[in-house]
Every structure is written in structure tokens, then in C-alpha cells.
Design a protein around this motif. Sequence first.
Motif, PDB file in Angstrom:
ATOM      1  N   GLN A 171      34.802  -8.396 -27.833  1.00 37.68           N
ATOM      2  CA  GLN A 171      33.679  -7.543 -27.462  1.00 37.68           C
ATOM      3  C   GLN A 171      33.650  -7.358 -25.945  1.00 37.68           C
ATOM      4  O   GLN A 171      33.853  -8.317 -25.195  1.00 37.68           O
ATOM      5  CB  GLN A 171      32.343  -8.164 -27.917  1.00 37.68           C
ATOM      6  N   PRO A 172      33.396  -6.102 -25.465  1.00 39.19           N
ATOM      7  CA  PRO A 172      33.322  -5.888 -24.029  1.00 39.19           C
ATOM      8  C   PRO A 172      32.060  -6.554 -23.471  1.00 39.19           C
ATOM      9  O   PRO A 172      31.031  -6.609 -24.120  1.00 39.19           O
ATOM     10  CB  PRO A 172      33.252  -4.350 -23.890  1.00 39.19           C
ATOM     11  N   GLU A 173      32.180  -7.074 -22.260  1.00 40.67           N
ATOM     12  CA  GLU A 173      31.023  -7.687 -21.622  1.00 40.67           C
ATOM     13  C   GLU A 173      30.093  -6.585 -21.151  1.00 40.67           C
ATOM     14  O   GLU A 173      30.525  -5.570 -20.611  1.00 40.67           O
ATOM     15  CB  GLU A 173      31.466  -8.566 -20.458  1.00 40.67           C
TER      16      GLU A 173
END
Length: 166
Positions: free
Chosen positions: A161-163
Motif C-alpha cells: 500500500q502507498p504511504e
Amino acid sequence: MTVLVAIIGLGFLTSTAFAHSGLGAASPAPGSRVGGTITEMQLRYSSTVADVNGSVADPNGNIVESNWVQNGNLRVAVILAEPLSAPGQYAVRHISTDVNDGDRVEAAYLFTYDPTAPPPQLEIIPNVEGFPWIWVLIGTGGVVILLLAWQLYRSMRRAAQPETAT
């Protein structure tokens, strides 16, 4: 939790599938030292059997002439053509069909004939099967593997998951 219950339940069901009829009592008993005039042997099974037969071998390995008579669902009399005479270890091999599952079961045991020993008595044979620990170990191992796989999946999902910026 559902998986754990399913695995434990499967272990109990499959342990029952491997249970077969065995000897519950015998005269002479396995491992016993007996004497006197022995013209008949008694076998008592732990559950209903059919088509029982077998053989008795003397200390030299010769088959002792005998007649196997099933006189009940659990009881078998082995009538010897002549009384035992040669001192030493005798082998009793018995084959039966377990009525519950239809499987053919073959087993054997030894006893020692010593003319000076006391005559045989019908002895109860302890059940040595015990608790099916193998299934508990397999079930526990399966649960541990599933938990580790779940943790790995969650970690990989979080890492992918992208931060988000705050």
C-alpha cells in the motif's frame, strides 16, 4: 478459530477410521509362560469379527494342527489336534474380518509353553492404542502454518500500500 475446530474434528474422525478389532483377551495370553495340558486356546476380540482363522506354530516353526471355531461374535476357540508337548515359544497368528468396516485384520503374538508352569488363564489384554497424538500434532502444525501464512499475507499487503502524506 473455525479452521482449528475443523482440523481437530477431522483428527477425531480419522482416528476412528483406523480403529480395528483386536484381541481383548486370550488364553494363553501374549507373552505368557504357561504349562499343563493345553488342548484348546481361547481368543476374545474387542469388537465383532467374522471369518476368523489362523495358525499356531511350535518352537521349531511347524504348524500345529488346529480347528478354529467361532462361537459368538467375539469368541473363538482354537481346538488343537494334540496337546502341546514341545517346550518353547509358540506363535499364534490370527486373521479376522472386522464387521464394523469390513477390513481384514491380521495379527500375531507369542507365548511360551513350559510343562512345569501353571495352566493358562483367560487374561485381558490392555488397549495400547491410546490417544491419537499424531492427529493433534498434525492439526496443531496446520494451524501454526495457517497463522503464519495469514501474517505474511497481511504484512505483504501493508507493504504494497502507498504511504499517505499527513
